[in-house]
Design a protein around this motif. Structure first.
Motif, PDB file in Angstrom:
ATOM      1  N   TYR A   1     -12.710   6.773  56.710  1.00  0.00           N
ATOM      2  CA  TYR A   1     -12.557   7.437  55.739  1.00  0.00           C
ATOM      3  C   TYR A   1     -13.816   8.209  55.053  1.00  0.00           C
ATOM      4  O   TYR A   1     -13.806   9.155  54.601  1.00  0.00           O
ATOM      5  CB  TYR A   1     -11.760   6.932  54.562  1.00  0.00           C
ATOM      6  CG  TYR A   1     -12.746   5.885  53.690  1.00  0.00           C
ATOM      7  CD1 TYR A   1     -13.410   6.294  52.645  1.00  0.00           C
ATOM      8  CD2 TYR A   1     -12.747   4.618  54.131  1.00  0.00           C
ATOM      9  CE1 TYR A   1     -14.308   5.316  51.830  1.00  0.00           C
ATOM     10  CE2 TYR A   1     -13.475   3.642  53.512  1.00  0.00           C
ATOM     11  CZ  TYR A   1     -14.323   4.167  52.412  1.00  0.00           C
ATOM     12  OH  TYR A   1     -15.171   3.202  51.889  1.00  0.00           O
TER      13      TYR A   1
ATOM     14  N   GLN B   1      -1.208  17.818  55.675  1.00  0.00           N
ATOM     15  CA  GLN B   1      -0.537  16.521  55.981  1.00  0.00           C
ATOM     16  C   GLN B   1      -0.076  16.392  57.359  1.00  0.00           C
ATOM     17  O   GLN B   1      -0.254  15.291  57.752  1.00  0.00           O
ATOM     18  CB  GLN B   1       0.818  16.132  54.924  1.00  0.00           C
ATOM     19  CG  GLN B   1       1.669  17.016  55.089  1.00  0.00           C
ATOM     20  CD  GLN B   1       1.789  18.272  54.483  1.00  0.00           C
ATOM     21  OE1 GLN B   1       0.761  19.039  53.922  1.00  0.00           O
ATOM     22  NE2 GLN B   1       2.603  19.097  54.615  1.00  0.00           N
TER      23      GLN B   1
ATOM     24  N   GLU C   1     -11.667  17.664  61.160  1.00  0.00           N
ATOM     25  CA  GLU C   1     -10.869  16.815  60.972  1.00  0.00           C
ATOM     26  C   GLU C   1     -10.011  16.492  62.174  1.00  0.00           C
ATOM     27  O   GLU C   1      -9.961  15.365  62.411  1.00  0.00           O
ATOM     28  CB  GLU C   1      -9.840  17.252  59.966  1.00  0.00           C
ATOM     29  CG  GLU C   1      -9.144  15.841  59.138  1.00  0.00           C
ATOM     30  CD  GLU C   1      -9.836  14.938  58.637  1.00  0.00           C
ATOM     31  OE1 GLU C   1      -9.573  13.611  58.478  1.00  0.00           O
ATOM     32  OE2 GLU C   1     -11.241  15.217  58.156  1.00  0.00           O
TER      33      GLU C   1
ATOM     34  N   THR D   1      -5.690   9.333  65.809  1.00  0.00           N
ATOM     35  CA  THR D   1      -5.838   8.223  64.878  1.00  0.00           C
ATOM     36  C   THR D   1      -6.695   8.554  63.818  1.00  0.00           C
ATOM     37  O   THR D   1      -7.568   9.422  63.706  1.00  0.00           O
ATOM     38  CB  THR D   1      -6.458   6.699  65.732  1.00  0.00           C
ATOM     39  OG1 THR D   1      -7.801   7.284  66.052  1.00  0.00           O
ATOM     40  CG2 THR D   1      -5.764   6.567  66.761  1.00  0.00           C
ATOM     41  N   THR D   2      -6.600   7.612  62.692  1.00  0.00           N
ATOM     42  CA  THR D   2      -7.179   7.954  61.285  1.00  0.00           C
ATOM     43  C   THR D   2      -8.659   7.489  61.598  1.00  0.00           C
ATOM     44  O   THR D   2      -8.930   6.401  61.832  1.00  0.00           O
ATOM     45  CB  THR D   2      -6.443   7.269  60.228  1.00  0.00           C
ATOM     46  OG1 THR D   2      -4.968   7.601  60.125  1.00  0.00           O
ATOM     47  CG2 THR D   2      -7.279   7.457  58.813  1.00  0.00           C
TER      48      THR D   2
ATOM     49  N   ARG E   1      -2.006  14.395  60.180  1.00  0.00           N
ATOM     50  CA  ARG E   1      -2.073  13.000  60.475  1.00  0.00           C
ATOM     51  C   ARG E   1      -1.113  12.538  62.030  1.00  0.00           C
ATOM     52  O   ARG E   1      -1.196  11.613  62.194  1.00  0.00           O
ATOM     53  CB  ARG E   1      -1.087  12.184  59.365  1.00  0.00           C
ATOM     54  CG  ARG E   1      -2.052  12.226  58.067  1.00  0.00           C
ATOM     55  CD  ARG E   1      -1.500  11.609  56.846  1.00  0.00           C
ATOM     56  NE  ARG E   1      -2.295  11.490  55.775  1.00  0.00           N
ATOM     57  CZ  ARG E   1      -2.064  11.353  54.436  1.00  0.00           C
ATOM     58  NH1 ARG E   1      -0.511  11.533  54.394  1.00  0.00           N
ATOM     59  NH2 ARG E   1      -2.871  11.535  53.415  1.00  0.00           N
ATOM     60  N   ASP E   2      -0.413  13.630  62.360  1.00  0.00           N
ATOM     61  CA  ASP E   2       0.421  13.447  63.552  1.00  0.00           C
ATOM     62  C   ASP E   2      -0.597  13.599  64.773  1.00  0.00           C
ATOM     63  O   ASP E   2      -0.228  13.265  65.886  1.00  0.00           O
ATOM     64  CB  ASP E   2       1.186  14.557  63.440  1.00  0.00           C
ATOM     65  CG  ASP E   2       2.503  14.559  62.710  1.00  0.00           C
ATOM     66  OD1 ASP E   2       2.629  13.430  61.916  1.00  0.00           O
ATOM     67  OD2 ASP E   2       3.123  15.427  62.181  1.00  0.00           O
TER      68      ASP E   2
ATOM     69  N   ARG F   1     -10.029  12.841  64.133  1.00  0.00           N
ATOM     70  CA  ARG F   1      -8.880  12.340  64.708  1.00  0.00           C
ATOM     71  C   ARG F   1      -8.646  12.036  66.264  1.00  0.00           C
ATOM     72  O   ARG F   1      -8.117  10.786  66.491  1.00  0.00           O
ATOM     73  CB  ARG F   1      -7.707  13.015  64.101  1.00  0.00           C
ATOM     74  CG  ARG F   1      -7.672  12.963  62.501  1.00  0.00           C
ATOM     75  CD  ARG F   1      -6.478  13.377  62.012  1.00  0.00           C
ATOM     76  NE  ARG F   1      -5.622  12.417  62.110  1.00  0.00           N
ATOM     77  CZ  ARG F   1      -5.279  11.269  61.158  1.00  0.00           C
ATOM     78  NH1 ARG F   1      -6.019  11.234  60.215  1.00  0.00           N
ATOM     79  NH2 ARG F   1      -4.140  10.590  61.416  1.00  0.00           N
TER      80      ARG F   1
ATOM     81  N   SER G   1     -14.033  11.387  56.860  1.00  0.00           N
ATOM     82  CA  SER G   1     -13.358  12.380  56.312  1.00  0.00           C
ATOM     83  C   SER G   1     -13.875  13.057  54.896  1.00  0.00           C
ATOM     84  O   SER G   1     -13.782  14.369  54.786  1.00  0.00           O
ATOM     85  CB  SER G   1     -11.916  11.927  56.105  1.00  0.00           C
ATOM     86  OG  SER G   1     -11.238  11.686  57.438  1.00  0.00           O
TER      87      SER G   1
END
Length: 130
Positions: free
Chosen positions: A26, A15, A91, A22-23, A18-19, A95, A29
């Motif tokens: 999906y 989790q 990932e 950017t996302t 996420r810091d 991001r 991912s």
């Protein structure tokens, strides 16, 4: 080395990824996750092959049997560890908008499997008792 340690920490706290950046879409991912699962299936197959060699080839000389089994088991362990590390690295790269990481691991794994397969060819041609 610091980056590797951070990646290992992220294995158990995904989790926190996420810091970073950017996302991504999906779909990327989810594709990354499917690739991770494919690597895990490969690892499980290698581990299963290692156990199969050890358990179902009792007439094979001890050194051959143990050597082949350990080679397959080691490849399975490395593959499973590499799977999670590659998943995190990809990932993070997505991001951050960076290029996806490259790796020599697929080539190394392919060579290891080829060497074990060649050893099995020798065992089949020479016979179980050697």
């Amino acid at each position: 080395m610091i980056d590797f340690a951070r990646n290992v920490r992220l294995w158990f706290a995904p989790q926190e990824i996420r810091d970073e950046g950017t996302t991504p879409d999906y779909r990327f991912s989810l594709a990354n996750e499917r690739t991770f699962l494919a690597w895990l299936r490969t690892a499980l197959a290698l581990i299963g092959g290692g156990f199969a060699v050890d358990q179902f080839l009792p007439d094979l000389r001890w050194g051959w049997r143990v050597g082949l089994a350990l080679a397959l088991l080691a490849a399975g362990v490395l593959c499973s560890l590499r799977a999670v590390n590659h998943w995190i690295r990809c990932e993070r790269a997505m991001r951050k908008g960076e290029d996806l990481p490259v790796s020599r691991f697929p080539a190394v794994l392919s060579l290891a499997v080829a060497i074990v397969a060649l050893a099995m060819v020798v065992v089949v041609l020479v016979g179980w008792e050697g």
